[in-house]
Design a protein around this motif. Structure first.
Motif, PDB file in Angstrom:
ATOM      1  N   LYS A 118       0.830  -1.204   0.000  1.00  0.00           N
ATOM      2  CA  LYS A 118       0.000   0.000   0.000  1.00  0.00           C
ATOM      3  C   LYS A 118       0.866   1.256   0.000  1.00  0.00           C
ATOM      4  O   LYS A 118       0.517   2.262  -0.628  1.00  0.00           O
ATOM      5  CB  LYS A 118      -0.947  -0.008   1.201  1.00  0.00           C
ATOM      6  CG  LYS A 118      -2.050  -1.055   1.103  1.00  0.00           C
ATOM      7  CD  LYS A 118      -3.139  -0.868   2.140  1.00  0.00           C
ATOM      8  CE  LYS A 118      -4.000   0.333   1.834  1.00  0.00           C
ATOM      9  NZ  LYS A 118      -5.182   0.425   2.725  1.00  0.00           N
ATOM     10  N   GLN A 153      -5.365  -7.596  -1.847  1.00  0.00           N
ATOM     11  CA  GLN A 153      -6.051  -6.712  -0.900  1.00  0.00           C
ATOM     12  C   GLN A 153      -5.556  -5.281  -1.033  1.00  0.00           C
ATOM     13  O   GLN A 153      -6.344  -4.326  -0.994  1.00  0.00           O
ATOM     14  CB  GLN A 153      -5.840  -7.221   0.523  1.00  0.00           C
ATOM     15  CG  GLN A 153      -6.588  -8.497   0.843  1.00  0.00           C
ATOM     16  CD  GLN A 153      -6.195  -9.074   2.190  1.00  0.00           C
ATOM     17  OE1 GLN A 153      -5.612  -8.395   3.033  1.00  0.00           O
ATOM     18  NE2 GLN A 153      -6.504 -10.353   2.396  1.00  0.00           N
ATOM     19  N   GLU A 157      -7.897  -2.081  -2.233  1.00  0.00           N
ATOM     20  CA  GLU A 157      -8.119  -0.925  -1.368  1.00  0.00           C
ATOM     21  C   GLU A 157      -7.534   0.370  -1.932  1.00  0.00           C
ATOM     22  O   GLU A 157      -8.103   1.443  -1.721  1.00  0.00           O
ATOM     23  CB  GLU A 157      -7.510  -1.200   0.011  1.00  0.00           C
ATOM     24  CG  GLU A 157      -8.230  -2.317   0.767  1.00  0.00           C
ATOM     25  CD  GLU A 157      -7.567  -2.665   2.085  1.00  0.00           C
ATOM     26  OE1 GLU A 157      -6.732  -1.862   2.575  1.00  0.00           O
ATOM     27  OE2 GLU A 157      -7.872  -3.737   2.638  1.00  0.00           O
TER      28      GLU A 157
END
Length: 281
Positions: A118, A153, A157
């Motif tokens: 991320k 994931q 996101e």
């Protein structure tokens, strides 16, 4: 009179933008020539500074159908962006064999991996002012056990509109029996595609481009094999560039990058695309 076979549009993606100035220069040159329509950026690379990113953005603006993605990186000799990433080896990510074994043995913490990915996605967004068009993985780490779940994931996101790269090739298995690396990527991609579908994340329908670069094969001959039977929207991975000291210090894949660049920049490549009814446009 029979109708003409429609052109198949493929993604010819140069990996490793940001690894070295020579790699960056080779990729930008091919984008400018219209010989690539995608590249993936290694935001942890030593040549991913502001000037290199601006130069890539300028080259891609001249080719509006050129996609720019994130080349998610989790292996040595590169270092994480996140402060608390573990496990490390001398401050660097693990080697690719150690990372794969850690995934198999379930000693990786998916949440730590997800946090690093991320952060890499956020860094891409800061560099380009937008999310990536797609996300793939350096050394195919996105396909590894445990890593793949954290990867999907993180994309879901942080870049939900992006597609992700799977590395399976459609077509008869017999074509791949003499290529262990290709078979290995095929096997890993089965689970990856299944998990991506459950997450509602798009994947490329076909993949080609893996080969044993240490044998220094004829890249033009390989490209003919890569294009054979590749479906519309399939991905061909490539690694063009120019050798410099930074590249030599980081990666064993050196001179073959210049051979790839020479072929893609030459006259034979457009003729091969036309012969196979394939376009990058």
């Amino acid at each position: 009179m029979s109708a003409a076979v429609p052109l198949a549009r493929i993604w010819l993606c140069a990996d490793d933008y940001g690894m070295s100035p020579g790699v960056n220069r080779g990729i930008r040159d091919l984008i400018g020539r219209g010989r690539l329509n995608a590249t993936s950026v290694m935001v942890v690379g030593p040549a991913a500074g502001r000037a290199e990113i601006l130069a890539l953005g300028s080259a891609a603006r001249g080719r509006p159908r050129c996609a720019i993605g994130l080349h998610a990186t989790l292996t040595a000799p590169f270092r994480p962006l996140s402060m608390h990433f573990r496990p490390l080896d001398g401050g660097m990510f693990l080697s690719i064999p150690k990372l794969f074994r850690s995934g198999l043995s379930r000693t990786l913490d998916p949440e730590i991996v997800k946090a690093e990915l991320k952060l890499q996605l956020a860094t891409f967004g800061e560099m380009f002012g937008r999310p990536p068009d797609f996300v793939d993985g350096h050394q195919h780490v996105q396909l590894f056990p445990l890593v793949r779940d954290a990867f999907l994931q993180a994309v879901k996101e942080s870049a939900p509109a992006a597609w992700v790269r799977q590395a399976g090739r459609p077509g008869p298995l017999l074509r791949r029996l003499n290529a262990p690396k290709v078979l290995f990527l095929d096997a890993l991609s089965v689970q990856f595609r299944s998990r991506a579908a459950r997450a509602g994340i798009a994947v490329n329908p076909g993949f080609a481009g893996a080969y044993d670069f240490s044998k220094k094969p004829d890249f033009g001959r390989l490209m003919r094999q890569f294009l054979a039977g590749l479906p519309d929207q399939g991905v061909v991975m490539c690694h063009p560039g120019f050798v410099d000291d930074v590249l030599v210090s980081l990666d064993p894949f050196t001179d073959q990058r210049e051979r790839e660049h020479a072929y893609l920049a030459g006259d034979q490549f457009p003729a091969l695309l036309a012969e196979n009814r394939v376009t990058l446009g």
